[in-house]
Write a protein that holds these residues in place. Structure first.
Motif, short mmCIF file in Angstrom:
data_model
loop_
_atom_site.label_atom_id
_atom_site.label_comp_id
_atom_site.label_asym_id
_atom_site.label_seq_id
_atom_site.Cartn_x
_atom_site.Cartn_y
_atom_site.Cartn_z
N UNK A 237 0.95 -1.15 0.06
CA UNK A 237 -0.04 0.16 -0.09
C UNK A 237 0.95 1.19 0.01
N UNK A 238 2.13 1.03 0.45
CA UNK A 238 2.78 2.28 0.69
C UNK A 238 3.57 2.62 -0.75
N UNK A 239 3.53 2.18 -1.78
CA UNK A 239 4.06 2.36 -2.80
C UNK A 239 3.31 2.12 -4.01
N UNK A 240 2.66 1.14 -4.31
CA UNK A 240 2.03 0.55 -5.28
C UNK A 240 0.93 1.96 -6.16
N UNK A 241 0.06 2.44 -5.37
CA UNK A 241 -0.71 3.33 -5.65
C UNK A 241 -0.12 4.73 -5.94
N UNK A 349 -9.78 5.26 6.33
CA UNK A 349 -9.14 6.28 5.65
C UNK A 349 -7.45 5.73 5.55
N UNK A 350 -7.09 6.16 4.39
CA UNK A 350 -5.79 5.46 3.93
C UNK A 350 -4.69 6.08 5.11
N UNK A 351 -3.89 5.12 5.67
CA UNK A 351 -2.97 5.44 6.60
C UNK A 351 -1.94 6.30 6.42
N UNK A 352 -1.44 6.14 4.91
CA UNK A 352 -0.47 6.65 4.14
C UNK A 352 -0.83 7.83 3.50
N UNK A 353 -1.87 8.57 3.68
CA UNK A 353 -2.44 9.49 2.75
C UNK A 353 -1.43 10.91 2.86
N UNK A 354 -1.08 11.22 4.07
CA UNK A 354 -0.17 12.36 4.11
C UNK A 354 1.22 12.02 3.50
N UNK A 355 1.71 10.74 3.61
CA UNK A 355 3.21 10.54 3.11
C UNK A 355 2.87 10.66 1.61
N UNK A 356 1.82 9.91 0.99
CA UNK A 356 1.65 10.08 -0.58
C UNK A 356 1.41 11.47 -0.91
#
Length: 401
Positions: A237-241, A349-356
């Motif tokens: 989830x942390x890189x594919x999208x 809600x996407x945990x990594x939204x801010x990172x993305x």
């Protein structure tokens, strides 16, 4: 549409334009927001297409992700992985695991990662400059940046990152994915992370995986299988999208040169532009969200769904709903009222939204700095996407400048 009508074949036929969702979504939003569909694996479900209804499904606890592990639910490769991870859990299990990793993805922690991300962007785009043109920007930049950032955060050795991405791609397959390929990829990922966790137990480091190991060994806050699945899920989830979004953001901007020129003239617009591109870009024909199952009778969009109904949400349709967005089919990089649902909402809600968001912002800024006259090296119509993927993934992105 009533229950007696034949379910619609899903995913729907694509639009003529790469930048627009299937016209079927527009019709359904106008006529029947909640519609029965049949997925390629022969399963049936109810598809929700309007913004308000999608938000309702994502926030109401009667729509369960955990129950989606049962029989009769459409299952993609990501769905198989989700069944053993936070993505496939309801509270209190979901809450317990999410608390273990939330600290690594807070706005403050993400801002602390921004300088390192900016440095990576500059290093990658500087290395591209002397290469023979056209250059495959996907291979040299769009893929490298997100997998590098999430791998550093987790503590994954650099030498293993591309191999892990290949397995991850297989897990991100849609309903057409061959079961044997999926099983092998999942087995490989489980074996890899099991071995790496074993190594990190004796060689501690300042990374998220070591912190999760401590939560397992010292506080007994998760099981060993949950630890492995959590690490796998964070990697994928942390890189594919983000890889797919970055590619499609660049293609969209290059095909809308007036918008790209505006960003070059005013880079301060980048954060707002990233959120608009998150809303506008079509990275999944199927909407990109996982199914839920009703735990009791629920009425939505004028349709009464009994307990045990499988429900899927079309985020790409919700993001083009005229009831939520002014001129929703128009790209507006300065849009201020933008309640898009690309990262979901509610408990999942996407945990990594801010990172993305941060990675995408720095990537766009980097391209503006290093490649002020970037252009596609082929017509947009000649770009090719990997087949059988849950999200729209380019095979390559040939560019010149």
């Amino acid at each position: 549409m009533t229950e007696q009508d034949a379910p619609l074949a899903f995913p729907f036929p694509p639009a003529d334009s790469l930048f627009q969702p299937s016209p079927t979504y527009t019709r359904l939003r106008e006529e029947a927001s909640v519609t029965q569909i049949r997925t390629p694996d022969g399963k049936t479900a109810w598809l929700v297409t309007r913004h308000a209804d999608v938000r309702f499904v994502l926030t109401d606890p009667r729509f369960s992700r955990a129950a989606a592990a049962g029989p009769g639910v459409p299952v993609s490769g990501l769905g198989r992985l989700a069944s053993g991870s936070m993505l496939g859990m309801d509270p209190p299990e979901h809450t317990r695991l999410r608390k273990l990793v939330t600290r690594a993805f807070t706005a403050r922690r993400v801002e602390e990662l921004r300088p390192r991300t900016t440095k990576l962007v500059d290093e990658l785009l500087t290395a591209v400059q002397p290469l023979p043109r056209p250059v495959d920007l996907m291979n040299y930049f769009s893929l490298q940046l997100p997998i590098h950032v999430i791998s550093e955060l987790l503590g994954i050795p650099w030498r293993d990152r591309i191999l892990l991405h290949d397995w991850s791609d297989t897990v991100m397959g849609d309903w057409q994915q061959h079961p044997d390929d999926l099983d092998r990829a999942l087995d490989n990922l489980v074996g890899y992370f099991s071995d790496l966790i074993s190594v990190k137990r004796t060689h501690r480091a300042d990374d998220l995986m070591t912190a999760l190991i401590a939560a397992r060994d010292e506080a007994d806050r998760l099981s060993e299988s949950e630890l492995v699945n959590l690490c796998m899920g964070l990697l994928i989830a942390g890189h594919e999208t983000t890889v797919s979004q970055l590619n499609m953001f660049l293609v969209t901007l290059l095909e809308h040169p007036g918008h790209l020129a505006r960003l070059r003239a005013d880079p301060a617009l980048v954060p707002r532009a990233v959120d608009e591109l998150l809303r506008y870009v079509q990275i999944s024909a199927s909407g990109g969200t996982l199914p839920r199952v009703t735990t009791e009778e629920v009425e939505i969009g004028g349709v009464r769904l009994p307990a045990g109904s499988v429900v899927m949400t079309a985020t790409n349709s919700a993001n083009r709903d005229v009831a939520a967005f002014g001129e929703p089919d128009r790209l507006d990089l300065a849009r201020t009222d933008n309640p898009h649902l690309t990262f979901g909402t509610g408990l999942h809600y996407c945990l990594g939204a801010q990172l993305a968001r941060m990675e995408l912002q720095e990537a766009i800024r980097g391209v503006l700095r290093h490649m002020p006259d970037l252009t596609l090296a082929v017509p947009c119509s000649e770009l090719r996407f990997k087949r059988g993927m849950f999200i729209r993934t380019l095979e390559n992105l040939p560019v010149t400048w």
